[in-house]
Design a protein around this motif. Structure first.
Motif: not given
Ligand code: GLU
Length: 294
Positions: A73-97
């Motif tokens: 079983v996976v707990w999302q509370s332990q996966r912040s690093d992955r979400y941050q990586q995805a946000l960084n990718q979205l920011i770099e590619q102009g998909h987030a502000y």
């Protein structure tokens, strides 16, 4: 068919009830009917809403009903690093502000536009902090939003509900990825995890169908695959509203799992079963396989 992987992804805001068991049973039956793998993921990103111990109770309730995760079983509370990586990718590619608007700012901007405040129960963000509107303009960044591409009419086919469309730009607006309180939004965490876990088929309650278009936009922006979707019927409470902890849904009785399973099966149009839990699950899997080709 490629490998089938499904999941049940409860938020531990309380124990399983008759409504959430329907989604759990349907996703499990769909995975078994297609020779697939079934996972449980605890979606505890919205920590203020989570109830201490509800995750373990949900896992015990699922086990009592014969529904065990095929992988740890996976707990999302332990996966912040992955979400941050995805946000960084979205920011770099102009998909987030970054957004500096408080709820009051958004309401004031919508009033100034003469726009209706609520559509789909959420305020459609008026785009105040969009980079092309001048960005933060000196306000501190509070949250991160998804920057919806110009045309955001998303179409997909739900296995039960049929063809669906949503114009995310006009019906939802630039939605939150990371909240002002630092917590990850469900949309982002779910899109990242479904892809990271290789989920091919999402089977979940119909109340979540409205999120699918946003999730598809995120998958496209992050170049992640889009799973197949099926939304199951909701169980309604005595007041005619979706059964939820908030409107008095009772926790499942661990002492009589077959009774709880039979009620869930009835909501899914499956026949009642009087044998053991495992016999019932086997019988329903056969019925499901012919009713719902993947
Ligand atoms: N965690 C969500 C909920 O309990 C379900 C997420 C999903 O199945 O996509 O409402």
């Amino acid at each position: 068919m490629a490998v089938y992987k499904g999941r049940f992804a409860p938020s531990p805001t309380g124990p399983l009830h008759a409504g959430s068991l329907v989604a759990a049973l349907a996703s499990w039956l769909d995975a078994r009917a297609h020779g697939g793998i079934w996972l449980v993921r605890i979606e505890d990103v919205d920590m203020p809403r989570c109830v201490h111990g509800a995750d373990q109770l949900i896992l015990q309730q699922l086990a009592a009903c014969g529904l065990d995760s095929d992988e740890p079983v996976v707990w999302q509370s332990q996966r912040s690093d992955r979400y941050q990586q995805a946000l960084n990718q979205l920011i770099e590619q102009g998909h987030a502000y970054p957004c500096g608007c408080s709820r009051k700012d958004i309401e004031a901007a919508l009033r100034a536009q003469g726009a209706s405040r609520e559509r789909h129960h959420i305020a459609v963000y008026p785009g105040t902090c969009r980079p092309e509107h001048g960005g933060l303009q000196g306000k501190p960044a509070r949250a991160w939003r998804f920057w919806i591409p110009g045309t955001a009419e998303v179409a997909w086919t739900d296995r039960r509900l049929g063809p669906q469309t949503q114009n995310v730009a006009t019906e939802v607006g630039d939605f939150i990825l990371k909240r002002a309180d630092g917590l990850w939004a469900y949309q982002l965490a779910m899109a990242v995890d479904d892809a990271a876990q290789g989920i091919s088929h999402v089977v979940r309650g119909e109340d979540l169908a409205d999120n699918t278009a946003r999730q598809i936009l995120l998958q496209r922006a992050l170049t992640l695959p889009t799973p197949s979707y099926m939304h199951t019927p909701l169980v309604l409470g005595a007041n005619g509203e979706k059964l939820s902890k908030q409107n008095g849904a009772e926790a499942l009785d661990l002492g009589d799992p077959l009774r709880a399973l039979n009620a869930a099966a009835r909501s899914l149009g499956l026949p009642p079963h009087t044998g053991s839990v495992s016999q019932a699950l086997t019988a329903w899997t056969t019925v499901w396989a012919s009713a719902w080709p993947a």
